[in-house]
Design an enzyme around this catalytic site. Structure first.
Site, PDB file in Angstrom:
ATOM      1  N   TYR A   1      90.382  39.529  27.630  1.00 27.31           N
ATOM      2  CA  TYR A   1      91.771  39.773  28.028  1.00 27.31           C
ATOM      3  C   TYR A   1      92.222  41.183  27.708  1.00 27.31           C
ATOM      4  CZ  TYR A   1      92.181  34.886  29.142  1.00 27.31           C
ATOM      5  OH  TYR A   1      91.995  33.670  29.739  1.00 27.31           O
TER       6      TYR A   1
ATOM      7  N   ARG B   1      85.389  26.296  36.908  1.00 28.56           N
ATOM      8  CA  ARG B   1      85.165  26.008  35.476  1.00 28.56           C
ATOM      9  C   ARG B   1      86.320  25.164  34.965  1.00 28.56           C
ATOM     10  NH1 ARG B   1      86.736  29.190  30.498  1.00 28.56           N
ATOM     11  NH2 ARG B   1      85.557  28.176  28.846  1.00 28.56           N
TER      12      ARG B   1
ATOM     13  N   HIS C   1      87.187  22.377  24.875  1.00 26.38           N
ATOM     14  CA  HIS C   1      88.215  23.412  25.018  1.00 26.38           C
ATOM     15  C   HIS C   1      89.387  22.972  24.124  1.00 26.38           C
ATOM     16  CE1 HIS C   1      89.526  26.902  27.778  1.00 26.38           C
ATOM     17  NE2 HIS C   1      90.505  26.759  26.899  1.00 26.38           N
TER      18      HIS C   1
ATOM     19  N   GLU D   1      85.496  29.459  22.972  1.00 21.98           N
ATOM     20  CA  GLU D   1      86.123  30.312  21.960  1.00 21.98           C
ATOM     21  C   GLU D   1      86.169  29.693  20.562  1.00 21.98           C
ATOM     22  OE1 GLU D   1      89.967  31.459  23.494  1.00 21.98           O
ATOM     23  OE2 GLU D   1      89.075  32.790  24.973  1.00 21.98           O
TER      24      GLU D   1
ATOM     25  N   ASN E   1      85.035  35.530  27.491  1.00 19.03           N
ATOM     26  CA  ASN E   1      86.445  35.580  27.890  1.00 19.03           C
ATOM     27  C   ASN E   1      87.012  36.906  27.411  1.00 19.03           C
ATOM     28  OD1 ASN E   1      86.027  32.972  28.722  1.00 19.03           O
ATOM     29  ND2 ASN E   1      87.326  32.030  27.160  1.00 19.03           N
TER      30      ASN E   1
ATOM     31  N   GLU F   1      86.492  33.858  31.621  1.00 18.99           N
ATOM     32  CA  GLU F   1      87.952  33.957  31.721  1.00 18.99           C
ATOM     33  C   GLU F   1      88.338  35.425  31.744  1.00 18.99           C
ATOM     34  OE1 GLU F   1      90.361  31.891  28.798  1.00 18.99           O
ATOM     35  OE2 GLU F   1      89.064  30.128  28.890  1.00 18.99           O
TER      36      GLU F   1
HETATM   37  C1  GBH Z   1      92.056  31.887  26.157  1.00 21.56           C
HETATM   38  O1  GBH Z   1      92.329  32.184  24.830  1.00 21.56           O
HETATM   39  C2  GBH Z   1      91.910  30.408  26.286  1.00 21.56           C
HETATM   40  O2  GBH Z   1      90.571  30.027  26.461  1.00 21.56           O
HETATM   41  C3  GBH Z   1      92.769  29.799  27.364  1.00 21.56           C
HETATM   42  O3  GBH Z   1      92.835  28.432  27.174  1.00 21.56           O
HETATM   43  C4  GBH Z   1      94.120  30.470  27.349  1.00 21.56           C
HETATM   44  O4  GBH Z   1      95.041  29.854  28.192  1.00 21.56           O
HETATM   45  C5  GBH Z   1      93.925  31.893  27.753  1.00 21.56           C
HETATM   46  O5  GBH Z   1      92.993  32.529  26.948  1.00 21.56           O
HETATM   47  C6  GBH Z   1      95.201  32.734  27.742  1.00 21.56           C
HETATM   48  O6  GBH Z   1      95.719  32.842  26.464  1.00 21.56           O
HETATM   49  O7  GBH Z   1      96.261  37.526  19.879  1.00 21.56           O
HETATM   50  O8  GBH Z   1      97.688  39.410  20.397  1.00 21.56           O
HETATM   51  O9  GBH Z   1      95.782  39.714  18.934  1.00 21.56           O
HETATM   52  C7  GBH Z   1      92.456  33.547  24.558  1.00 21.56           C
HETATM   53  C8  GBH Z   1      92.694  33.780  23.096  1.00 21.56           C
HETATM   54  C9  GBH Z   1      93.708  35.911  23.487  1.00 21.56           C
HETATM   55  C10 GBH Z   1      92.782  35.327  21.339  1.00 21.56           C
HETATM   56  C11 GBH Z   1      93.757  37.352  23.080  1.00 21.56           C
HETATM   57  C12 GBH Z   1      92.856  36.768  20.948  1.00 21.56           C
HETATM   58  C13 GBH Z   1      93.962  38.841  21.269  1.00 21.56           C
HETATM   59  C14 GBH Z   1      95.328  39.406  21.432  1.00 21.56           C
HETATM   60  N1  GBH Z   1      92.679  35.181  22.776  1.00 21.56           N
HETATM   61  N2  GBH Z   1      93.911  37.439  21.651  1.00 21.56           N
HETATM   62  S1  GBH Z   1      96.321  38.995  20.055  1.00 21.56           S
END
Ligand code: GBH
Length: 445
Positions: free
Chosen positions: A298, A81, A125, A170, A296, A352
């Site tokens: 995390y 991707r 992106h 996103e 995505n 992701e």
């Molecule tokens: C992604 O964004 C992106 O698509 C990518 O480009 C980037 O490199 C990758 O993740 C890593 O960051 O902000 O502390 O409240 C993720 C964006 C990450 C936004 C988690 C919301 C929640 C935790 N998101 N975030 S916080």
């Protein structure tokens, strides 16, 4: 509950990949006719990028394509991707298209095809042409139409070799972090602006899908949302209500229009006069059926009525180097919630998942990133668990192939399964790359 080894819990047609994005890896910011993006411009603003860096060289992927293709192939993935830099294709976003703008991506998709790897291209992106920002950016309804033109141009040239096309990565991040919080490009701070931007992003997605289908697109078409499982900090009614509203502003603001053709009523009411202008026909356009949803994931999001941030580290919970809580069960919870909330949920790809970790130091030519291996193993396990509960899972992609420009964190946070030395630009697969490779070998049997 299945006790089978993890790799046996995934079907033979499952899509396994690694992910990147154009601005974060390509570099070559001023080459081959590329125009300026809003991230090129944003990086010049003092104080916004932690290490005062930019994307001018990044991982120099633009000049190291063959090496990186071999690297991708060596992992044993069946999908890659990536994203296309809009200002390479149409330098100012509205005038002439750059005749060499898609040459690089043409070589990329051919290189993937030659290696038997599916190409999944994201159109946006975040690197909007600055020329469009100068005309109002995503706040302007005209940008919606410029996006559709760009999408058709890409599909005309590359569509025959793309397994998937993603309109936006996103949209919440673009709208909220870019236009309300101001921590991402274009660095604006207005909730009203952010709401209008979110609507235009969604509308451009829907209109692009319509146009691409009319053009006979052969790729799977969809969008990628950043989603968390959102839970209250305590069982107190005020926290429960706050979590519900946060879920409406985050997840449902995007998923409800896509799958139900309407914005969630509680978020709309909360926005009040900041609610976006919605024209007749917009919601129906947004709700085009999709071939897949990209998610995505995390971390989870823990919400309290006081607005106080959930300090996972302070509570002794496991966190990544971003201080995001490591919470794999949240991925299962989220996926099951999507299945229960949306009858029309198409196949879901985790587009992701990954993390930045403290044990990312290169020593004696190796990176022993055990924390990342744990993270990937437990989150892939969470996907398997969701699948057992009936969620239509179709694929999983690690963020990221290699260390890269981590937006406002610059080069200080490393998400790669491949280490990048920013002095020499040498790539060194980390222990996690070896783990993923072995996992995929076992899965192929
Ligand atoms: C992604 O964004 C992106 O698509 C990518 O480009 C980037 O490199 C990758 O993740 C890593 O960051 O902000 O502390 O409240 C993720 C964006 C990450 C936004 C988690 C919301 C929640 C935790 N998101 N975030 S916080």
């Amino acid at each position: 509950m299945s006790q089978a080894p993890l790799h046996l819990q995934f079907p033979p047609n499952f899509v396994w990949g690694v992910a990147t994005s154009s601005f974060q890896i390509e570099g070559a910011a001023h080459e081959a006719g590329k125009g300026e993006s809003i991230w090129d411009r944003f990086c010049k603003q003092p104080g916004v990028i932690a290490d005062a860096s930019d994307g001018i060289v990044a991982c120099d992927h633009f000049h190291r394509l063959e090496e990186d293709l071999d690297l991708i192939a060596s992992l044993g993935v069946n999908a890659y991707r990536f994203s296309i830099a809009w200002p390479r294709v149409r330098p100012d976003g509205h005038g002439a298209f750059n005749p060499q703008g898609l040459d690089f991506y043409d070589r990329l998709v051919d290189g993937l095809k030659a290696r038997g790897i599916q190409a999944w291209a994201t159109l946006n992106h975040w690197d909007l042409p600055q020329g469009l920002q100068d005309l109002g950016g995503w706040n302007s309804r005209d940008t919606v139409h410029r996006f559709v033109e760009y999408a058709r141009h890409v599909n005309d040239r590359l569509g025959d070799r793309l397994a998937g096309i993603t309109t936006h990565n996103e949209p919440w991040v673009v709208a909220t972090l870019g236009h309300d919080k101001g921590i991402f490009a274009p660095g604006l701070k207005s909730r009203k602006l952010a709401a209008q931007v979110s609507h235009h992003l969604l509308l451009s997605h829907g209109l692009a899908l319509q146009a691409l289908r009319a053009d006979g697109a052969k790729s799977q078409l969809g969008i990628v949302l950043n989603l968390a499982s959102t839970v209250p900090a305590t069982a107190m009614p005020a926290d429960v209500a706050a979590a519900q509203l946060a879920d409406s502003h985050g997840r449902r603001w995007y998923a409800d229009p896509l799958f139900k053709g309407e914005y969630p009523a509680d978020a709309l009411a909360d926005l009040g006069a900041d609610a976006p202008v919605v024209e007749a026909g917009d919601m129906a356009a947004i709700a085009q059926p999709m071939d897949y949803l990209g998610v995505n994931y995390y971390t989870r999001s823990v919400v309290s009525a006081s607005g106080e941030e959930w300090n996972a580290k302070g509570r002794g919970l496991p966190v990544s180097d971003m201080d995001w809580e490591i919470y794999p069960q949240g991925l299962t919870d989220l996926l099951v919630l999507l299945k229960n909330d949306y009858a029309a949920l198409p196949p879901v790809y985790i587009t992701e998942n990954g993390g930045a970790f403290k044990d990312d130091q290169l020593s004696h030519g190796r990176v022993q990133d055990d924390d990342r291996i744990d993270y990937l193993r437990t989150h892939i396990g969470a996907v398997a668990k969701a699948m057992q509960q009936g969620v239509p899972m179709a694929g999983y992609m690690v963020w990221s192939l290699m260390d890269n420009f981590e937006w406002a964190s610059g080069y200080l946070k490393r998400f790669g399964i491949v280490h990048v030395d920013y002095e020499t630009l040498a790539r060194t697969p980390k222990a996690s790359a070896g783990w993923y490779q072995q996992f995929l070998k076992d899965w192929r049997g």
